[in-house]
Design a protein around this motif. Structure first.
Motif, PDB file in Angstrom:
ATOM      1  N   ARG A  37     -79.150 -20.123 -20.536  1.00 25.57           N
ATOM      2  CA  ARG A  37     -79.994 -19.819 -21.684  1.00 25.57           C
ATOM      3  C   ARG A  37     -81.153 -18.894 -21.326  1.00 25.57           C
ATOM      4  O   ARG A  37     -81.415 -17.908 -22.031  1.00 25.57           O
ATOM      5  CB  ARG A  37     -80.537 -21.127 -22.262  1.00 25.57           C
ATOM      6  CG  ARG A  37     -81.376 -20.950 -23.482  1.00 25.57           C
ATOM      7  CD  ARG A  37     -81.781 -22.324 -24.017  1.00 25.57           C
ATOM      8  NE  ARG A  37     -82.633 -22.189 -25.161  1.00 25.57           N
ATOM      9  CZ  ARG A  37     -83.960 -22.281 -25.116  1.00 25.57           C
ATOM     10  NH1 ARG A  37     -84.542 -22.535 -23.966  1.00 25.57           N
ATOM     11  NH2 ARG A  37     -84.670 -22.141 -26.199  1.00 25.57           N
ATOM     12  N   SER A  38     -81.862 -19.157 -20.252  1.00 28.26           N
ATOM     13  CA  SER A  38     -83.025 -18.342 -19.899  1.00 28.26           C
ATOM     14  C   SER A  38     -82.623 -16.907 -19.549  1.00 28.26           C
ATOM     15  O   SER A  38     -83.300 -15.953 -19.954  1.00 28.26           O
ATOM     16  CB  SER A  38     -83.788 -18.975 -18.737  1.00 28.26           C
ATOM     17  OG  SER A  38     -82.941 -19.109 -17.616  1.00 28.26           O
ATOM     18  N   ILE A  39     -81.533 -16.756 -18.845  1.00 29.25           N
ATOM     19  CA  ILE A  39     -81.080 -15.408 -18.471  1.00 29.25           C
ATOM     20  C   ILE A  39     -80.596 -14.647 -19.700  1.00 29.25           C
ATOM     21  O   ILE A  39     -80.860 -13.456 -19.843  1.00 29.25           O
ATOM     22  CB  ILE A  39     -79.993 -15.497 -17.382  1.00 29.25           C
ATOM     23  CG1 ILE A  39     -80.625 -16.005 -16.100  1.00 29.25           C
ATOM     24  CG2 ILE A  39     -79.321 -14.154 -17.160  1.00 29.25           C
ATOM     25  CD1 ILE A  39     -79.679 -16.160 -14.962  1.00 29.25           C
ATOM     26  N   ALA A  40     -79.905 -15.333 -20.609  1.00 32.39           N
ATOM     27  CA  ALA A  40     -79.433 -14.679 -21.827  1.00 32.39           C
ATOM     28  C   ALA A  40     -80.605 -14.215 -22.690  1.00 32.39           C
ATOM     29  O   ALA A  40     -80.575 -13.120 -23.264  1.00 32.39           O
ATOM     30  CB  ALA A  40     -78.531 -15.616 -22.612  1.00 32.39           C
ATOM     31  N   ILE A  41     -81.658 -15.020 -22.775  1.00 30.21           N
ATOM     32  CA  ILE A  41     -82.821 -14.636 -23.575  1.00 30.21           C
ATOM     33  C   ILE A  41     -83.552 -13.459 -22.950  1.00 30.21           C
ATOM     34  O   ILE A  41     -83.934 -12.510 -23.648  1.00 30.21           O
ATOM     35  CB  ILE A  41     -83.751 -15.848 -23.759  1.00 30.21           C
ATOM     36  CG1 ILE A  41     -83.082 -16.871 -24.682  1.00 30.21           C
ATOM     37  CG2 ILE A  41     -85.103 -15.428 -24.322  1.00 30.21           C
ATOM     38  CD1 ILE A  41     -83.816 -18.181 -24.784  1.00 30.21           C
ATOM     39  N   VAL A  42     -83.761 -13.487 -21.647  1.00 28.38           N
ATOM     40  CA  VAL A  42     -84.444 -12.371 -20.966  1.00 28.38           C
ATOM     41  C   VAL A  42     -83.621 -11.093 -21.076  1.00 28.38           C
ATOM     42  O   VAL A  42     -84.163 -10.016 -21.362  1.00 28.38           O
ATOM     43  CB  VAL A  42     -84.722 -12.730 -19.486  1.00 28.38           C
ATOM     44  CG1 VAL A  42     -85.161 -11.511 -18.700  1.00 28.38           C
ATOM     45  CG2 VAL A  42     -85.761 -13.821 -19.406  1.00 28.38           C
ATOM     46  N   ASN A  43     -82.321 -11.205 -20.877  1.00 27.68           N
ATOM     47  CA  ASN A  43     -81.439 -10.048 -20.966  1.00 27.68           C
ATOM     48  C   ASN A  43     -81.467  -9.459 -22.383  1.00 27.68           C
ATOM     49  O   ASN A  43     -81.553  -8.247 -22.561  1.00 27.68           O
ATOM     50  CB  ASN A  43     -80.017 -10.438 -20.566  1.00 27.68           C
ATOM     51  CG  ASN A  43     -79.086  -9.265 -20.535  1.00 27.68           C
ATOM     52  OD1 ASN A  43     -79.482  -8.153 -20.219  1.00 27.68           O
ATOM     53  ND2 ASN A  43     -77.830  -9.511 -20.857  1.00 27.68           N
ATOM     54  N   GLY A  44     -81.383 -10.306 -23.394  1.00 29.25           N
ATOM     55  CA  GLY A  44     -81.417  -9.828 -24.769  1.00 29.25           C
ATOM     56  C   GLY A  44     -82.748  -9.202 -25.135  1.00 29.25           C
ATOM     57  O   GLY A  44     -82.797  -8.199 -25.859  1.00 29.25           O
ATOM     58  N   THR A  45     -83.845  -9.772 -24.651  1.00 26.70           N
ATOM     59  CA  THR A  45     -85.172  -9.236 -24.951  1.00 26.70           C
ATOM     60  C   THR A  45     -85.365  -7.857 -24.326  1.00 26.70           C
ATOM     61  O   THR A  45     -85.862  -6.931 -24.977  1.00 26.70           O
ATOM     62  CB  THR A  45     -86.253 -10.197 -24.447  1.00 26.70           C
ATOM     63  OG1 THR A  45     -86.053 -11.473 -25.056  1.00 26.70           O
ATOM     64  CG2 THR A  45     -87.640  -9.686 -24.779  1.00 26.70           C
ATOM     65  N   ILE A  46     -84.976  -7.713 -23.078  1.00 25.08           N
ATOM     66  CA  ILE A  46     -85.116  -6.413 -22.405  1.00 25.08           C
ATOM     67  C   ILE A  46     -84.212  -5.376 -23.065  1.00 25.08           C
ATOM     68  O   ILE A  46     -84.620  -4.220 -23.282  1.00 25.08           O
ATOM     69  CB  ILE A  46     -84.818  -6.545 -20.901  1.00 25.08           C
ATOM     70  CG1 ILE A  46     -85.916  -7.370 -20.230  1.00 25.08           C
ATOM     71  CG2 ILE A  46     -84.701  -5.179 -20.240  1.00 25.08           C
ATOM     72  CD1 ILE A  46     -85.631  -7.730 -18.793  1.00 25.08           C
ATOM     73  N   SER A  47     -82.999  -5.761 -23.407  1.00 29.31           N
ATOM     74  CA  SER A  47     -82.074  -4.833 -24.060  1.00 29.31           C
ATOM     75  C   SER A  47     -82.580  -4.437 -25.446  1.00 29.31           C
ATOM     76  O   SER A  47     -82.465  -3.276 -25.840  1.00 29.31           O
ATOM     77  CB  SER A  47     -80.693  -5.457 -24.172  1.00 29.31           C
ATOM     78  OG  SER A  47     -80.191  -5.737 -22.899  1.00 29.31           O
ATOM     79  N   ALA A  48     -83.142  -5.397 -26.182  1.00 26.81           N
ATOM     80  CA  ALA A  48     -83.686  -5.082 -27.506  1.00 26.81           C
ATOM     81  C   ALA A  48     -84.902  -4.176 -27.395  1.00 26.81           C
ATOM     82  O   ALA A  48     -85.077  -3.259 -28.215  1.00 26.81           O
ATOM     83  CB  ALA A  48     -84.056  -6.367 -28.231  1.00 26.81           C
ATOM     84  N   ALA A  49     -85.742  -4.396 -26.396  1.00 23.33           N
ATOM     85  CA  ALA A  49     -86.897  -3.522 -26.198  1.00 23.33           C
ATOM     86  C   ALA A  49     -86.451  -2.104 -25.868  1.00 23.33           C
ATOM     87  O   ALA A  49     -87.035  -1.118 -26.348  1.00 23.33           O
ATOM     88  CB  ALA A  49     -87.786  -4.067 -25.090  1.00 23.33           C
ATOM     89  N   LEU A  50     -85.415  -1.993 -25.069  1.00 27.72           N
ATOM     90  CA  LEU A  50     -84.896  -0.678 -24.712  1.00 27.72           C
ATOM     91  C   LEU A  50     -84.248  -0.003 -25.919  1.00 27.72           C
ATOM     92  O   LEU A  50     -84.487   1.173 -26.185  1.00 27.72           O
ATOM     93  CB  LEU A  50     -83.884  -0.812 -23.574  1.00 27.72           C
ATOM     94  CG  LEU A  50     -83.325   0.472 -22.964  1.00 27.72           C
ATOM     95  CD1 LEU A  50     -84.437   1.260 -22.299  1.00 27.72           C
ATOM     96  CD2 LEU A  50     -82.248   0.148 -21.969  1.00 27.72           C
ATOM     97  N   GLY A  51     -83.459  -0.766 -26.661  1.00 22.98           N
ATOM     98  CA  GLY A  51     -82.746  -0.187 -27.803  1.00 22.98           C
ATOM     99  C   GLY A  51     -83.635   0.070 -29.000  1.00 22.98           C
ATOM    100  O   GLY A  51     -83.569   1.136 -29.611  1.00 22.98           O
ATOM    101  N   LEU A  52     -84.473  -0.890 -29.346  1.00 27.49           N
ATOM    102  CA  LEU A  52     -85.305  -0.746 -30.536  1.00 27.49           C
ATOM    103  C   LEU A  52     -86.615  -0.018 -30.253  1.00 27.49           C
ATOM    104  O   LEU A  52     -87.046   0.827 -31.037  1.00 27.49           O
ATOM    105  CB  LEU A  52     -85.605  -2.122 -31.142  1.00 27.49           C
ATOM    106  CG  LEU A  52     -84.401  -2.904 -31.639  1.00 27.49           C
ATOM    107  CD1 LEU A  52     -84.814  -4.297 -32.060  1.00 27.49           C
ATOM    108  CD2 LEU A  52     -83.718  -2.169 -32.772  1.00 27.49           C
TER     109      LEU A  52
END
Length: 83
Positions: free
Chosen positions: A23-38
């Motif tokens: 869970r923690s890795i999925a949240i960090v990965n999604g947050t960084i990817s969203a920051a990069l994409g959005l």
């Protein structure tokens, strides 16, 4: 001894996975990817980072669901385990 057994649900002992990744890795990965994409408007780079990062986390979690805890402990106690 009778009467001293307590039923323990399996969900209390297994790690929490989100899409197969911890869970923690999925949240960090999604947050960084969203920051990069959005945030930076690099949609393809954000999507690629999320797909690769999540795939690697799922692959590692299949081998050992608690790999993140083990890796953090290893990095914290590195000086104790040197040969």
């Amino acid at each position: 001894m009778t009467g001293l057994e307590v039923p323990l649900h399996r969900a209390l002992t297994e790690p929490i996975l989100l899409g197969g990744a911890p869970r923690s890795i999925a949240i960090v990965n999604g947050t960084i990817s969203a920051a990069l994409g959005l945030g930076l408007h690099l949609w393809l780079a954000g999507l690629a980072l999320w797909a690769i990062g999540h795939s690697l986390a799922v692959f590692a979690a299949r081998r050992d669901p608690r790999f993140a805890e083990v890796l953090a402990r290893h990095l914290r106690q590195r000086s104790h385990l040197t040969c």
